[in-house]
Design an enzyme around this catalytic site. Sequence first.
Site, PDB file in Angstrom:
ATOM      1  N   ASP A 156       0.898  -1.204   0.094  1.00 56.37           N
ATOM      2  CA  ASP A 156       0.164  -0.036   0.043  1.00 56.37           C
ATOM      3  C   ASP A 156       0.999   1.317  -0.175  1.00 56.37           C
ATOM      4  O   ASP A 156       0.612   2.307  -0.791  1.00 56.37           O
ATOM      5  CB  ASP A 156      -0.881  -0.015   1.296  1.00 56.37           C
ATOM      6  CG  ASP A 156      -1.532  -1.484   1.505  1.00 56.37           C
ATOM      7  OD1 ASP A 156      -2.234  -1.866   0.578  1.00 56.37           O
ATOM      8  OD2 ASP A 156      -1.302  -1.915   2.511  1.00 56.37           O
ATOM      9  N   HIS A 184      -4.304  -3.287   6.418  1.00 56.70           N
ATOM     10  CA  HIS A 184      -4.015  -3.956   5.059  1.00 56.70           C
ATOM     11  C   HIS A 184      -5.451  -4.179   4.295  1.00 56.70           C
ATOM     12  O   HIS A 184      -5.813  -5.437   4.479  1.00 56.70           O
ATOM     13  CB  HIS A 184      -3.102  -4.724   4.991  1.00 56.70           C
ATOM     14  CG  HIS A 184      -2.884  -5.369   3.432  1.00 56.70           C
ATOM     15  ND1 HIS A 184      -2.722  -4.435   2.502  1.00 56.70           N
ATOM     16  CD2 HIS A 184      -3.062  -6.308   2.981  1.00 56.70           C
ATOM     17  CE1 HIS A 184      -2.645  -4.981   1.397  1.00 56.70           C
ATOM     18  NE2 HIS A 184      -2.752  -6.490   1.610  1.00 56.70           N
TER      19      HIS A 184
END
Lengths: 324, 324
Positions: A156, A184
Amino acid sequence: MTINIAVTGAAGQIGYALLFRLASGALAANQPVSLRLLEVTPALPALDGVEMELRDCAFPLLREIIKTDDAETAFADADVVFLVGARPRGPGMERKDLLEANAAIFSAQGKALNAAAKKTVKIIAVGNPANTNCLIARANAPDLPDSAFSAMTRLDHNRAIAALADKTNNPLSAIRQVMIWGNHSATQYPDLHHASVAGAAALSLVDEAWYQNTYIPEVQQRGAAIIKARGASSAASAASAALDHMRDWHNGETAADDVLSMAIVSSGQYDISPGLVYSYPVRTSGGAATVVENLPINDFSRARMQASEQELIEERDAVRHLLP
Amino acid sequence: MTINIAVTGAAGQIGYALLFRLASGALAANQPVSLRLLEVTPALPALDGVEMELRDCAFPLLREIIKTDDAETAFADADVVFLVGARPRGPGMERKDLLEANAAIFSAQGKALNAAAKKTVKIIAVGNPANTNCLIARANAPDLPDSAFSAMTRLDHNRAIAALADKTNNPLSAIRQVMIWGNHSATQYPDLHHASVAGAAALSLVDEAWYQNTYIPEVQQRGAAIIKARGASSAASAASAALDHMRDWHNGETAADDVLSMAIVSSGQYDISPGLVYSYPVRTSGGAATVVENLPINDFSRARMQASEQELIEERDAVRHLLP
């Protein structure tokens, strides 16, 4: 000295993308590598093929390959562990079923890590739901410190940097202090309030509406966009991020004007519930990752940090009856 | 200075294994990379997904990604070209059909290389039948020198080293002067007559019957064994060997007591028919690959070198009507 690297789900797509880079020395230049590959029993024949290909590469640093379906064997004296294998969501499977199926896997692996790995082991959970899988493993490994455990938000983080560089038409090297908070998952919070681009505040260069309504959701939903384009989930980029995470943790020194993103066992920093595995801005040095504290947090950020925390609390509560 | 790297078949399995290593800087440490990715038109959507993943890695050295279905665009100012894409053998397809289908692809790519690539370009054919595909490209690129063209036998070379190290229970680093002659096919000849293991002649350490009846066929048939174990053909190991080949050619200096194996355009060395793309023992230095000449060749070796040459002559003759 040889570094003992264990990889679970080693015959899967992320494993296949990860192992050859590890064996080529990408984790630690010039350090000999022992690979310990864990798979479920039905995948061992496929793992034979992966081992054959690894040997066929004649990697100068690859000294040993151990294949096993026994977690303690895989984790014996491990320096570094990539927990890649996880149960994917099957048809008709509820979120709670998914969490419970993975709780069984990560409970067993936590116990095996506790029994077999070095006390200085560094563990990254990659398989989803990564943060809660990590929490479960951690809860089952009482003899290992919190600091041994992490989950991956580097993918990410990398995506957030690349998207900002692209938008501002700057090289990646111009970007500093992008950070991912939380889980996440689609509740993750990519925060640009502390970020800079070529020395200028990132949020002075982009429109606030773009940041809130385009950038944040695109980073959050990037995994789904990849699946749509490729017809398969991120494999090479996930492997690359896992390698970045572990290389920087194992050997890296984060510059004083930058941060990385890692999900770690919270000890309450930024008023996050202690014990959750939560992504924070960190710096690494001498093999340790330290949360960057005392960043000013505005109401916009606080709300998003808490939303992702709330999701992690719910995930934990869904498997609490399975924790020791 | 940025290195322009073109990869054909970029959305395929070998391409997927290769691109992330190239983008990470594995070909030339610290040299910025421009990737030019060629695919057939129907594969462009999948290539979009690969590009997204490459960008998501935030590789510091990756400066540019060009995606195209036009070969001249892909090869424009190319320094290095990996010809990975090829037509695989379909059901009911005869060998001659396969050669002709690939002749069409590699004729067009040869013309595009001639028109667009740098005159100093280095080209490796990876897609099979690699040697004859390379011959076809070469025949269609009159303005490029023979020395720009090569086909991959480094995978066979690496396999041959790994198998010898395993048999003699020595590290890979103890092995010298293993070489592959001929075609990247089951007629290839893995030659141990000049090889050494920790300074001792390899053929003094292993049984002659094992060398002739086990080692040679196992190296020749290794690709089929991988397919059987994995349920898919070699991808990561093929990509790794292509990278080794190009890294050593582009930047490497082969030690005086060792050799590499590369298929190059023969100028008649070892009495091989000039113009065939034939694997020889080579050394690389300063960006050039030079055949190691004057090795003594006994009758056993000569017969196998000629058998592989004969296969390459037949492959060439099967497509001769398509050559300029």
